[in-house]
Design an enzyme around this catalytic site. Structure first.
Site: not given
Ligand code: AMP
Length: 286
Positions: A31, A36-37, A61, A153, A176
């Protein structure tokens, strides 16, 4: 967009889509969604018929002294963002449903989880792998999308999928970044204005490494020394690690002979940030 909170409901919804012959793409998140998401969502929508996004701040985690409680939570605005991107299902289970009192299973992926974030966040990748496997069994995706921002990861998940013969394709999306180069992260909202500025040294370090590589330097120690000198010159950074590893295996290397990855983690104020860049591939920071 359908919001599903119950595990059994998610499973039967996915079964129904499969019976109809539709392919499911899955984007797991914690969330506090940013662009990026949303790019991962777009990639999923381009590849499959139906896209499921999960929002679950996974307690297992986070270490005891980490930011589980401080992690940003903004369910309403997140679900609006996903609705606008035509996501089909938002899956948001509770921790109680995911981990009953009797829960006792854990997935341990060995070498690739060791070192880097694995060293500074003991148990982190066990928590990640276990929750991702659970989510795969609940959402039953054909394709799952992960960001290269969390590089270790990504490799941990790829290893798990390979080793356990999971029937899901893992697709990755490049990092991103904001217009000033800082990698987008849910944790960026916790930076003060001054910390946000200071954090820009992180992408600058990666650019420095990339410049040296582009000039022909292949000795890992030399690139890292130059990066540390750069940090000393440009300002202070509370670095946890700065390493160059093989991009496919994450094994330590002393010379770059095929794709490598520069990875770093640092605290800016109380906020822990990670970033990386590939040396010798398509992605160029600017
Ligand atoms: P998180 O919500 O931080 O657990 O991220 C969920 C997914 O979004 C994971 O696969 C992250 O690697 C990806 N993610 C988070 N930030 C970025 C970003 N800046 N660019 C690309 N993917 C991202």
């Amino acid at each position: 967009m359908k919001i599903i909170k119950k595990i059994e409901e998610m499973q039967s919804w996915s079964d129904e889509q499969c019976r109809k012959g539709l392919t499911i793409g899955f984007v797991p998140t914690m969330g506090a969604l940013h662009q990026g998401h949303l790019e991962l969502v777009k990639l999923s929508r381009d590849r499959v018929d139906i896209t499921v996004v999960s929002i679950f701040v996974n307690p297992t985690q986070f270490g005891p002294h980490e930011d589980f409680n401080a992690y940003p939570r903004q369910f309403e605005s997140d679900s609006e963002k996903l609705q606008k991107k035509n996501v089909d299902v938002l899956f948001a289970p509770t921790a109680e449903d995911m981990y009953g009192a009797e829960f006792q299973t854990s997935i341990d992926i060995k070498d690739v989880s060791r070192g880097l974030c694995g060293e500074f966040r003991p148990g982190h990748f066990q928590g990640v792998a276990t929750v991702v496997l659970k989510l795969f069994n609940i959402v039953k995706p054909h394709v799952a999308i992960f960001g290269e921002k969390d590089y270790q990861q990504l490799l941990v998940i790829k290893h798990m999928v390979h080793d356990l013969n999971l029937d899901v394709d893992i697709i990755s999306h490049p990092i991103v970044r904001d217009s000033d180069g800082l990698a987008l992260s849910s944790r960026n909202v916790r930076l003060s204005q001054e910390e946000r500025k200071r954090a820009l040294i992180i992408p600058a370090i990666l650019i420095r490494a990339q410049e040296l590589f582009n000039k022909g330097e292949r000795e890992v120690a030399k690139i890292l020394t130059a990066c540390v000198e750069f940090i000393d010159r440009e300002g202070k950074l509370n670095l946890q690690y700065l390493e160059i590893r093989d991009a496919h295996t994450l094994k330590s290397i002393s010379k770059i002979e095929r794709e490598a990855v520069v990875l770093l983690a640092a605290h800016v104020g109380n906020v822990r940030l990670i970033d990386n860049c590939i040396l010798g591939s398509h992605e160029t920071l600017n």
